[in-house]
Enzyme design. Structure first.
Site, PDB file in Angstrom:
ATOM      1  N   ASP A  50      27.741  30.458  35.402  1.00  0.00           N
ATOM      2  CA  ASP A  50      29.351  30.155  35.555  1.00  0.00           C
ATOM      3  C   ASP A  50      29.503  28.729  34.596  1.00  0.00           C
ATOM      4  OD1 ASP A  50      30.969  31.940  36.513  1.00  0.00           O
ATOM      5  OD2 ASP A  50      31.136  30.888  38.505  1.00  0.00           O
ATOM      6  N   GLN A  88      32.038  33.362  44.236  1.00  0.00           N
ATOM      7  CA  GLN A  88      33.484  33.031  43.796  1.00  0.00           C
ATOM      8  C   GLN A  88      34.600  32.487  44.668  1.00  0.00           C
ATOM      9  OE1 GLN A  88      34.778  36.244  42.016  1.00  0.00           O
ATOM     10  NE2 GLN A  88      37.163  34.724  42.032  1.00  0.00           N
ATOM     11  N   LYS A 146      33.698  42.848  38.223  1.00  0.00           N
ATOM     12  CA  LYS A 146      32.920  42.348  37.314  1.00  0.00           C
ATOM     13  C   LYS A 146      31.076  42.961  37.808  1.00  0.00           C
ATOM     14  CE  LYS A 146      34.449  37.206  38.124  1.00  0.00           C
ATOM     15  NZ  LYS A 146      34.399  35.973  38.851  1.00  0.00           N
TER      16      LYS A 146
END
Length: 297
Positions: free
Chosen positions: A119, A96, A52
């Site tokens: 997200d 995460q 990422k």
């Protein structure tokens, strides 16, 4: 001939298309910023974070990373989240998963500023999605929609069977495909571990989305002629390779491709799209917070 859906190519196009929006923000004095938070030292999570960060660098998004010791208290993680909520240079961030067992991931999600929740997991954003007013579409479901769009798969009136009811993929994707929208208007069946006669549900579908986390659960016998197959699963299985394993999806690729009109491979299908849509959400978050209109792909 079965068409192989190239997620890498579609993701690359989306990243290229985001460049104009990022330049528009930069001209207004705002560079999009994405932060990643990792609690612990899970190798797979570290790999995802590194990927990422590379994606951000490629398109011109500022990347910030926060490490939290895996043995630290939940409050230390919450403090890091609070700092990111208050940082005007961070427009979006992700924590995460997985987090250590002593941390309640649901509480982690609730503490994320909904405006920075790229997200799309915060309850406020989930509610907006279900109501048809999504602020941020969760990355993997949105990526699936973009793949279908890129390959001219019309979901209007289509029978779509989703195998898997997770909060990350199955449920949000079902809601998105049900919406009265150009990339929705589907009739959606959601299957799970208690579904009776799974094969009957998948064989009758125009589009099958496998997102259950069971290696090669769905083979060609469970696919109808000319169905479109989207394989979200990524599973490590033992194999006689240098690494001692190989990656396979939730679909048995070779037998399924004999029946399908189009199919995603693993890897190289949905995975790159998930990362691309995270960048998309970050740019959208920056646009909303900085009050700058941008054209998003």
């Amino acid at each position: 001939m079965t068409e192989i859906i190239d997620g890498n190519a579609v993701a690359s196009e989306i990243r290229d298309d985001l460049t104009d929006a990022i330049e528009t923000l930069a001209d207004a004095g705002a560079r999009p910023g994405l932060a990643t938070v990792l609690m612990g030292d899970d190798p797979a999570s570290q790999t995802y974070v590194n990927m990422k960060q590379r994606d951000c660098e490629e398109v011109g998004i500022e990347s910030v990373h926060v490490d939290v010791d895996g043995d630290a208290s939940a409050e230390e993680l919450y403090d890091a989240i609070g700092d990111l909520n208050d940082d005007p240079d961070v427009h979006g961030y992700i924590v995460q998963a997985p987090v250590p067992d002593h941390v309640d991931y649901r509480e982690v999600i609730r503490r994320v500023d909904p405006m920075k929740d790229v997200d799309g997991f915060h309850p406020e954003n989930v509610g907006r999605l279900v109501a048809g007013e999504a602020r941020f579409r969760p990355c993997t479901p949105h990526g699936v929609q973009k793949l279908l769009e890129a390959y001219d798969v019309d979901t209007e009136g289509a029978d779509v069977t989703i195998v898997g009811r997770s909060n990350i993929v199955g449920k949000p994707l079902a809601n998105l495909l049900l919406q009265k929208a150009d990339d929705g208007n589907a009739t959606v069946t959601v299957c799970h571990s208690r579904t009776d006669d799974l094969a009957a549900k998948t064989r009758n579908a125009d589009v099958v989305v496998a997102a259950v986390g069971v290696p090669e659960l769905i083979d060609g016998s469970k696919i109808g002629e000319d169905a479109v197959v989207i394989d979200v699963g990524v599973n490590r299985v033992d194999a006689d390779t240098e690494k001692g394993y190989e990656l396979v999806g939730d679909v048995e690729f070779e037998s399924a491709r004999e029946k399908a009109s189009a199919i995603t491979p693993v890897p190289g299908g949905v995975g790159p799209m998930t990362r691309a849509m995270l960048l998309y959400n970050t740019v959208k978050a920056a646009s909303l917070q900085e009050d700058v209109d941008v054209d998003l792909p």
